[in-house]
Write a protein that holds these residues in place. Sequence first.
Motif, mmCIF file in Angstrom:
data_model
loop_
_atom_site.group_PDB
_atom_site.id
_atom_site.type_symbol
_atom_site.label_atom_id
_atom_site.label_comp_id
_atom_site.label_asym_id
_atom_site.label_seq_id
_atom_site.Cartn_x
_atom_site.Cartn_y
_atom_site.Cartn_z
ATOM 1 N N ALA A 215 8.659 0.337 -10.442
ATOM 2 C CA ALA A 215 9.912 1.045 -10.140
ATOM 3 C C ALA A 215 10.004 2.362 -10.899
ATOM 4 O O ALA A 215 10.368 3.408 -10.338
ATOM 5 C CB ALA A 215 11.098 0.151 -10.480
ATOM 6 N N ARG B 234 7.021 4.690 2.978
ATOM 7 C CA ARG B 234 7.020 4.710 1.510
ATOM 8 C C ARG B 234 6.587 3.352 0.952
ATOM 9 O O ARG B 234 5.807 3.278 0.007
ATOM 10 C CB ARG B 234 8.413 5.083 0.995
ATOM 11 C CG ARG B 234 8.515 5.161 -0.526
ATOM 12 C CD ARG B 234 9.934 5.525 -0.941
ATOM 13 N NE ARG B 234 10.070 5.556 -2.386
ATOM 14 C CZ ARG B 234 9.784 6.597 -3.155
ATOM 15 N NH1 ARG B 234 9.331 7.716 -2.608
ATOM 16 N NH2 ARG B 234 9.955 6.546 -4.471
ATOM 17 N N THR C 228 7.652 5.160 -9.582
ATOM 18 C CA THR C 228 7.942 5.730 -8.263
ATOM 19 C C THR C 228 9.322 6.387 -8.195
ATOM 20 O O THR C 228 9.571 7.172 -7.276
ATOM 21 C CB THR C 228 7.855 4.641 -7.182
ATOM 22 O OG1 THR C 228 8.694 3.530 -7.539
ATOM 23 C CG2 THR C 228 6.424 4.135 -7.044
ATOM 24 N N VAL C 229 10.192 6.061 -9.130
ATOM 25 C CA VAL C 229 11.548 6.638 -9.138
ATOM 26 C C VAL C 229 11.727 7.390 -10.456
ATOM 27 O O VAL C 229 11.887 6.773 -11.520
ATOM 28 C CB VAL C 229 12.631 5.548 -8.984
ATOM 29 C CG1 VAL C 229 14.015 6.189 -8.940
ATOM 30 C CG2 VAL C 229 12.374 4.717 -7.741
ATOM 31 N N TRP D 190 14.115 9.293 -11.866
ATOM 32 C CA TRP D 190 15.326 9.178 -12.687
ATOM 33 C C TRP D 190 15.408 7.820 -13.380
ATOM 34 O O TRP D 190 15.938 7.713 -14.494
ATOM 35 C CB TRP D 190 16.573 9.417 -11.839
ATOM 36 C CG TRP D 190 16.775 8.466 -10.694
ATOM 37 C CD1 TRP D 190 16.373 8.635 -9.407
ATOM 38 C CD2 TRP D 190 17.427 7.177 -10.736
ATOM 39 N NE1 TRP D 190 16.732 7.558 -8.643
ATOM 40 C CE2 TRP D 190 17.390 6.645 -9.430
ATOM 41 C CE3 TRP D 190 18.042 6.446 -11.731
ATOM 42 C CZ2 TRP D 190 17.932 5.411 -9.106
ATOM 43 C CZ3 TRP D 190 18.601 5.209 -11.426
ATOM 44 C CH2 TRP D 190 18.536 4.693 -10.122
ATOM 45 N N LEU D 191 14.867 6.772 -12.740
ATOM 46 C CA LEU D 191 14.864 5.455 -13.368
ATOM 47 C C LEU D 191 13.951 5.447 -14.597
ATOM 48 O O LEU D 191 14.284 4.850 -15.624
ATOM 49 C CB LEU D 191 14.403 4.402 -12.356
ATOM 50 C CG LEU D 191 14.500 2.929 -12.793
ATOM 51 C CD1 LEU D 191 15.945 2.541 -13.057
ATOM 52 C CD2 LEU D 191 13.892 2.029 -11.727
ATOM 53 N N ARG D 192 12.824 6.151 -14.490
ATOM 54 C CA ARG D 192 11.924 6.250 -15.644
ATOM 55 C C ARG D 192 12.602 6.972 -16.796
ATOM 56 O O ARG D 192 12.466 6.567 -17.956
ATOM 57 C CB ARG D 192 10.647 6.985 -15.227
ATOM 58 C CG ARG D 192 9.644 7.157 -16.360
ATOM 59 C CD ARG D 192 8.359 7.786 -15.870
ATOM 60 N NE ARG D 192 7.373 7.878 -16.926
ATOM 61 C CZ ARG D 192 6.138 8.329 -16.780
ATOM 62 N NH1 ARG D 192 5.733 8.736 -15.580
ATOM 63 N NH2 ARG D 192 5.302 8.391 -17.792
#
Length: 255
Positions: free
Chosen positions: A85, A164, A88-89, A91-93
């Motif tokens: 997650a 995706r 690939t994302v 802002w989450l990282r």
Amino acid sequence: MLLPLLSVAVFVGVWQLVAAAGIWNETFVPPPITVWRAAVDLSTTHDGVRGYQGYLLWEHLYMTLRRVLAGVVVGVVLGVALGVAMGTVGWLRSILEPWLTFLRTLPPLAYFFLLVIWLGIDEAPKVTLLALAALPAAAIATTTAVAAAPIGLVEAARALGATRTQVIRDVVFPAALPETFTGVRLAVGMAYSSVVAAELFNGLPGIGGVVKDASNYNNTPVVLVGIAAIGISGLVIDGLLRAVERRAVPWRGKI
């Protein structure tokens, strides 16, 4: 196998020489034969005493490995899911990576007592501690691997009409799998390094509990047997993980 065996023989020889020289008291540096006798005593029933605290060495090791397995499975599953997650994302990282780094840098004892307060002294805090020790390594390794997936393969899959989800499943995750396995091996190592801390309370049966209890009585031979059991079993498990990796990821280094 010759060189590793030779290194062990040299180590034991030097150990015997140091012990025989009497530089340190035998309480601190017992000779190899004393440690061997302690290992035999822990593995058998002698003079009416069964192993250590009523459990044989393999029973202590079994309980420790069971706790490690439970903690590693939970930590690795959550870590890999978070890693995919976060990779690939973006802002989450950005949100989660500082927390994972914070957790990774914390020594296990820093939060183990808090887990004991919250969860009691049975199995829950031990497994939770091992899971928390394993999670950051798996998550960070997976995040880095996913983010570094070959852009050419990703763009080619998109050009062919892959969604995706298909790109992540069929391109990104297989490309990241080799480094993910490295993260899993690191996670197992982190969990193993936390075993003694995890078994500080109510850790018998358990190798960490044996080491802690024996250290209270300056029983150095038993402490060394416990350390050897943890280290040797760790080497065996790491070897098994390497074998699984070679089978499951034959494309390592080829993309």
